[in-house]
Design a protein around this motif. Sequence first.
Motif, PDB file in Angstrom:
ATOM      1  N   VAL A  98     -13.703 -26.032  -1.063  1.00  0.00           N
ATOM      2  CA  VAL A  98     -14.763 -25.288  -1.756  1.00  0.00           C
ATOM      3  C   VAL A  98     -15.450 -24.333  -0.794  1.00  0.00           C
ATOM      4  O   VAL A  98     -15.700 -23.165  -1.102  1.00  0.00           O
ATOM      5  CB  VAL A  98     -15.790 -26.255  -2.397  1.00  0.00           C
ATOM      6  CG1 VAL A  98     -17.044 -25.525  -2.830  1.00  0.00           C
ATOM      7  CG2 VAL A  98     -15.167 -26.972  -3.589  1.00  0.00           C
ATOM      8  N   GLN A  99     -15.737 -24.837   0.415  1.00  0.00           N
ATOM      9  CA  GLN A  99     -16.386 -23.997   1.424  1.00  0.00           C
ATOM     10  C   GLN A  99     -15.489 -22.814   1.795  1.00  0.00           C
ATOM     11  O   GLN A  99     -15.958 -21.682   1.918  1.00  0.00           O
ATOM     12  CB  GLN A  99     -16.699 -24.836   2.678  1.00  0.00           C
ATOM     13  CG  GLN A  99     -17.324 -24.076   3.819  1.00  0.00           C
ATOM     14  CD  GLN A  99     -18.794 -23.793   3.599  1.00  0.00           C
ATOM     15  OE1 GLN A  99     -19.382 -24.283   2.651  1.00  0.00           O
ATOM     16  NE2 GLN A  99     -19.384 -22.999   4.466  1.00  0.00           N
ATOM     17  N   GLU A 102     -15.407 -20.314  -1.030  1.00  0.00           N
ATOM     18  CA  GLU A 102     -16.671 -19.578  -1.060  1.00  0.00           C
ATOM     19  C   GLU A 102     -16.686 -18.512   0.041  1.00  0.00           C
ATOM     20  O   GLU A 102     -17.119 -17.379  -0.177  1.00  0.00           O
ATOM     21  CB  GLU A 102     -17.833 -20.547  -0.868  1.00  0.00           C
ATOM     22  CG  GLU A 102     -19.191 -19.901  -1.036  1.00  0.00           C
ATOM     23  CD  GLU A 102     -20.308 -20.917  -0.874  1.00  0.00           C
ATOM     24  OE1 GLU A 102     -20.599 -21.295   0.278  1.00  0.00           O
ATOM     25  OE2 GLU A 102     -20.874 -21.327  -1.903  1.00  0.00           O
ATOM     26  N   LEU A 105     -14.418 -15.619  -1.012  1.00  0.00           N
ATOM     27  CA  LEU A 105     -15.074 -14.764  -1.994  1.00  0.00           C
ATOM     28  C   LEU A 105     -16.104 -13.866  -1.319  1.00  0.00           C
ATOM     29  O   LEU A 105     -16.163 -12.656  -1.577  1.00  0.00           O
ATOM     30  CB  LEU A 105     -15.745 -15.633  -3.071  1.00  0.00           C
ATOM     31  CG  LEU A 105     -16.500 -14.909  -4.166  1.00  0.00           C
ATOM     32  CD1 LEU A 105     -15.567 -13.997  -4.964  1.00  0.00           C
ATOM     33  CD2 LEU A 105     -17.173 -15.903  -5.094  1.00  0.00           C
ATOM     34  N   ASN A 106     -16.898 -14.457  -0.439  1.00  0.00           N
ATOM     35  CA  ASN A 106     -17.910 -13.668   0.265  1.00  0.00           C
ATOM     36  C   ASN A 106     -17.276 -12.630   1.180  1.00  0.00           C
ATOM     37  O   ASN A 106     -17.802 -11.526   1.357  1.00  0.00           O
ATOM     38  CB  ASN A 106     -18.839 -14.580   1.057  1.00  0.00           C
ATOM     39  CG  ASN A 106     -19.759 -15.378   0.157  1.00  0.00           C
ATOM     40  OD1 ASN A 106     -20.076 -14.931  -0.945  1.00  0.00           O
ATOM     41  ND2 ASN A 106     -20.158 -16.558   0.594  1.00  0.00           N
ATOM     42  N   GLY A 122     -19.590 -16.964   4.115  1.00  0.00           N
ATOM     43  CA  GLY A 122     -20.331 -18.074   3.514  1.00  0.00           C
ATOM     44  C   GLY A 122     -21.825 -17.924   3.687  1.00  0.00           C
ATOM     45  O   GLY A 122     -22.296 -17.339   4.651  1.00  0.00           O
ATOM     46  N   ARG A 123     -22.548 -18.498   2.710  1.00  0.00           N
ATOM     47  CA  ARG A 123     -24.010 -18.372   2.747  1.00  0.00           C
ATOM     48  C   ARG A 123     -24.619 -19.088   3.949  1.00  0.00           C
ATOM     49  O   ARG A 123     -25.609 -18.674   4.489  1.00  0.00           O
ATOM     50  CB  ARG A 123     -24.601 -18.962   1.462  1.00  0.00           C
ATOM     51  CG  ARG A 123     -24.449 -18.053   0.266  1.00  0.00           C
ATOM     52  CD  ARG A 123     -25.044 -18.672  -0.955  1.00  0.00           C
ATOM     53  NE  ARG A 123     -24.227 -19.801  -1.380  1.00  0.00           N
ATOM     54  CZ  ARG A 123     -24.568 -20.661  -2.314  1.00  0.00           C
ATOM     55  NH1 ARG A 123     -25.720 -20.553  -2.919  1.00  0.00           N
ATOM     56  NH2 ARG A 123     -23.770 -21.635  -2.651  1.00  0.00           N
ATOM     57  N   ILE A 193     -22.734 -27.406   3.141  1.00  0.00           N
ATOM     58  CA  ILE A 193     -22.599 -27.273   1.685  1.00  0.00           C
ATOM     59  C   ILE A 193     -23.750 -27.971   1.004  1.00  0.00           C
ATOM     60  O   ILE A 193     -24.365 -27.460   0.074  1.00  0.00           O
ATOM     61  CB  ILE A 193     -21.248 -27.840   1.212  1.00  0.00           C
ATOM     62  CG1 ILE A 193     -20.101 -26.928   1.636  1.00  0.00           C
ATOM     63  CG2 ILE A 193     -21.229 -27.993  -0.305  1.00  0.00           C
ATOM     64  CD1 ILE A 193     -18.722 -27.546   1.429  1.00  0.00           C
ATOM     65  N   SER A 196     -26.887 -26.018   1.256  1.00  0.00           N
ATOM     66  CA  SER A 196     -26.917 -24.774   0.450  1.00  0.00           C
ATOM     67  C   SER A 196     -27.088 -25.052  -1.025  1.00  0.00           C
ATOM     68  O   SER A 196     -27.230 -24.158  -1.828  1.00  0.00           O
ATOM     69  CB  SER A 196     -25.622 -23.982   0.672  1.00  0.00           C
ATOM     70  OG  SER A 196     -24.511 -24.647   0.092  1.00  0.00           O
ATOM     71  N   THR A 198     -24.797 -26.515  -3.098  1.00  0.00           N
ATOM     72  CA  THR A 198     -23.584 -26.441  -3.896  1.00  0.00           C
ATOM     73  C   THR A 198     -22.955 -27.808  -3.984  1.00  0.00           C
ATOM     74  O   THR A 198     -23.230 -28.670  -3.205  1.00  0.00           O
ATOM     75  CB  THR A 198     -22.577 -25.457  -3.278  1.00  0.00           C
ATOM     76  OG1 THR A 198     -22.319 -25.854  -1.933  1.00  0.00           O
ATOM     77  CG2 THR A 198     -23.100 -24.058  -3.335  1.00  0.00           C
TER      78      THR A 198
END
Length: 198
Positions: A98-99, A102, A105-106, A122-123, A193, A196, A198
Amino acid sequence: MGANLKNLQNEIQSEQALIKKLEENQEVEMRKNGHDEIQRRRHDLMQKKAGHQTMLEKIEREIPIVESTLKEIYERRSRIQQQLTELQEDRQEAQSRVQQLEMQLNALRQRQGGGDPLSAFGRNIRAVYDAIDRAQWVHSKPIGPLGTHVSIKQGEAPYQRLLDTMLAGTLTSWAVRDGRDKRTLLQIFQQCIARSGT
């Protein structure tokens, strides 16, 4: 259960020893007392001995059954623990994936929109870096995301989106040199995670 069986066997052996002692004394009693009294006592002792023998045989028949049942229980417990370990590892892998997704995508958004180059991964990437700096590593600190070490020459700019799509999984990956360091890195990803939300 094993201790109880041992105690019963010890008790039966004690009873048998007592019976043997009484049987040995029987001859003496026969000489001292009348034959009828001794015969009655002998009959009582023989019945008691037979009862104890029956009980001992029953216990000895049950011992293998009990041992087999205990073995099955321990084996089932071991299988359940193994399954639990595998589920926990699968959960860690899923959270790590998942990380990574993510971050992919970022990374794609970042390549298209500009801004802080690290936010593309990632955020909480800054928190990941901070945790990596604080952690102790068996071999060496992980290297990554690998995309931070890759750049495109000006002449290859038209191929940037194609390369981003093809290499997205690789660009957000991390490199470690030891399996124990990999587990530590996965734990850091999980903590970040969780922070954040999520």
